[in-house]
Design an enzyme around this catalytic site. Structure first.
Site, PDB file in Angstrom:
ATOM      1  N   GLU A 165      39.277   7.208  11.361  1.00  9.95           N
ATOM      2  CA  GLU A 165      39.186   8.566  11.925  1.00  9.95           C
ATOM      3  C   GLU A 165      40.459   9.000  12.641  1.00  9.95           C
ATOM      4  OE1 GLU A 165      35.537   9.130  14.122  1.00  9.95           O
ATOM      5  OE2 GLU A 165      34.344   9.019  12.293  1.00  9.95           O
ATOM      6  N   GLU A 370      31.115   5.529   6.844  1.00 15.20           N
ATOM      7  CA  GLU A 370      30.141   5.685   7.938  1.00 15.20           C
ATOM      8  C   GLU A 370      29.230   6.862   7.637  1.00 15.20           C
ATOM      9  OE1 GLU A 370      31.546   5.868  12.056  1.00 15.20           O
ATOM     10  OE2 GLU A 370      33.109   4.421  11.574  1.00 15.20           O
TER      11      GLU A 370
HETATM   12  C1  BG6 Z   1      32.509   7.564  14.425  1.00 19.39           C
HETATM   13  C2  BG6 Z   1      33.258   6.329  14.849  1.00 19.39           C
HETATM   14  O1  BG6 Z   1      33.158   8.657  15.010  1.00 19.39           O
HETATM   15  O2  BG6 Z   1      31.195   7.733  14.809  1.00 19.39           O
HETATM   16  C3  BG6 Z   1      32.397   5.219  15.422  1.00 19.39           C
HETATM   17  O3  BG6 Z   1      34.077   5.848  13.832  1.00 19.39           O
HETATM   18  C4  BG6 Z   1      31.271   5.820  16.228  1.00 19.39           C
HETATM   19  O4  BG6 Z   1      33.223   4.373  16.160  1.00 19.39           O
HETATM   20  C5  BG6 Z   1      30.410   6.667  15.303  1.00 19.39           C
HETATM   21  O5  BG6 Z   1      30.514   4.907  16.942  1.00 19.39           O
HETATM   22  C6  BG6 Z   1      29.213   7.270  15.979  1.00 19.39           C
HETATM   23  O6  BG6 Z   1      29.619   8.003  17.088  1.00 19.39           O
HETATM   24  P1  BG6 Z   1      29.050   7.775  18.538  1.00 19.39           P
HETATM   25  O7  BG6 Z   1      29.868   8.644  19.415  1.00 19.39           O
HETATM   26  O8  BG6 Z   1      27.642   8.183  18.469  1.00 19.39           O
HETATM   27  O9  BG6 Z   1      29.230   6.332  18.855  1.00 19.39           O
END
Ligand code: BG6
Length: 472
Positions: A165, A370
């Site tokens: 990201e 993700e």
């Molecule tokens: C992404 C990241 O932005 O989202 C992760 O790569 C992150 O590191 C995931 O944990 C979920 O976001 P959050 O803020 O709910 O942890």
């Protein structure tokens, strides 16, 4: 398009899930690991620190066994730069190398392809103190780190992801605790795009180095891509969506794939006195780095309308929430989409739209690195966790991948966030994403025992049927 017959998932589709080192490992200063920016940051009030996390560092074997039990074909994790090079540069920490050596070997033994992220939000503190990505030397720091990784693990890692990201690091650094600005900075925008430029050059050089040192391996970026819709068919809203998409999304894969800056972002930077400086050799470096595929994280789309430049805006309040930039676009609620308990919109159809757009712009295989639902989970007395909401979320998104495959897109795999519960970037332990429940609270470490959620059994069946059976 509504199809009469949908294509099946490819036989070699990577079913699996993701984690990142600083959110899952814990043992943050153990066995020679140096501190990263995540270890020294002030965590948001009411959220856990990052010293123990899910204690994966001490439970990794058990965690991998559970992933294998689900049938994972691949596991995406990140390497902590500071476990390998505690100071960011200089001496290699052999105990850190040994940890990932064992992890990678065990993945192979269990039939899971290790997909390794080189950098996931955890700049070594020693380098942060030297200016982090603002320092031009950061390009060399990263390339040196990449070289160590390729030397030590290059023969047994076939899939690498460069920077997780990068767009979130650039646009929402304060949210995830990574933003560093030099003292007396008089143009914040110029500074963050200087940092961004250094990351782009570092990434391009790392991709070229990977191809040179590990000819069998494939490498790609991993931006967070969220298609932005125009709020209405007012032509001004369409312009706002083009602006927002260029700045939030396309800049990143455009440079990675085509070695040039996005056409709309460039005049915007120029107009704000924020154009990055090209050092000698940068242009060539950007042209020489080619990804073999694009990894991307998708949580939800955004919706924008025209901004006349007079509004007060906060910008990004999380990775997925952004009320805009005056004179560029204004972020608004979609109105057609439900939201998670933590306020992120849910848009599986937008996932397919995003995939189609990525495919038509870049013509490269796509890996979902993700996607997932952050929610409050409850561990019942009998050790069960009934997360039907997560199953629905994942099912709806997997269905859209299949449709995208039928649309003709080359989809490599699906690595939802996250394999097991871990600490969120800024909302603590209570925002859980995993298939595997980790028994701890925000501040009480409890037993750290692992439990299988309902989604664990469901995903196991999905993988066993190669995505044919998505029923509960
Ligand atoms: C992404 C990241 O932005 O989202 C992760 O790569 C992150 O590191 C995931 O944990 C979920 O976001 P959050 O803020 O709910 O942890």
């Amino acid at each position: 398009m509504i199809y009469k017959n949908e294509l099946a998932f490819p036989k070699n589709f990577f079913w699996g899930a993701s984690t990142s080192a600083y959110q899952v490992e814990g043992a943050n200063l153990e066995d020679g690991k140096g501190p990263s920016c995540q270890d020294v940051k002030e965590v948001p009030e009411g959220t856990s620190g990052l010293t123990v996390c899910s204690d994966h560092y001490h439970h990794w074997k058990e965690d991998l066994a559970l992933m294998a039990e689900m049938g994972f074909k691949a596991y995406r994790f990140s390497i902590a730069w500071t476990r390998i090079l505690p100071e960011g540069t200089g001496a290699v920490n052999e105990k850190g190398v040994a940890f990932y050596d064992n992890l990678i070997d065990e993945c192979h033994r269990l039939g899971m392809e290790p997909i390794v992220t080189m950098f996931h939000f955890d700049m070594p503190d020693a380098l942060d103190k030297r200016g982090s990505w603002s320092n031009r030397d950061s390009v060399d720091w990263f390339v040196n780190y990449a070289k160590v990784l390729f030397e030590r693990f290059g023969k047994k890692v076939n899939y690498w992801l460069t920077i997780n990201e990068q767009n979130v690091l650039t646009l929402a650094g304060p949210v995830i605790g990574t933003m560093r600005l030099p003292e007396n900075c008089d143009n914040e925008l110029r500074e963050i795009y200087r940092q961004n430029h250094h990351m782009l050059v570092a990434q391009a050089k790392a991709m070229a180095l990977c191809h040179e040192m590990c000819p069998q391996a494939k490498i790609g970026p991993a931006p967070n891509i969220a298609l932005l819709y125009p709020k209405s068919c007012d032509p001004l809203d369409q312009l706002a969506a083009q602006n927002g998409n260029a700045i939030r999304n396309w800049l990143y894969p455009d440079v990675a794939v085509y070695g040039r800056y996005n056409r709309l972002v460039w005049p915007w930077l120029r107009d704000n006195g924020a154009l990055p400086e090209f050092a000698e050799g940068d242009e060539e470096a950007l042209k020489n780095g080619h990804p073999d595929f694009i990894g991307f994280n998708y949580y939800n789309t955004g919706t924008v309308e025209w901004s006349d430049g007079t509004e007060e805006m906060k910008g990004f309040t999380s990775q997925q929430e952004n009320d805009g930039t005056p004179g560029v676009f204004k972020g608004v609620d979609n109105g057609h989409l439900p939201k998670t308990e933590f306020g992120w919109e849910i848009d599986p159809i937008g996932f397919r739209a995003t995939i189609r757009e990525m495919d038509s712009r870049y013509h490269l295989p796509l890996l979902v690195t993700e996607n997932g639902l952050g929610a409050y989970d409850t561990l019942e007395e009998d050790g069960t966790i009934h997360d039907s909401y997560r199953i629905s979320y994942l099912r709806d998104h997997i269905e859209q991948i299949r449709l995208a495959i039928t649309d003709g897109v080359d989809m490599m795999g699906y690595m939802p966030w996250s394999a097991l519960d871990l600490i969120s970037t800024h909302e603590g332990m209570k925002k859980r994403y995993g298939f595997i429940y980790v028994d701890r609270d925000e501040f009480d470490l409890k037993t750290l025992k692992r439990y299988k959620k309902d989604s664990f059994y469901w995903y196991k069946k999905v993988i066993a049927t190669n995505g044919e059976d998505l029923s509960d």
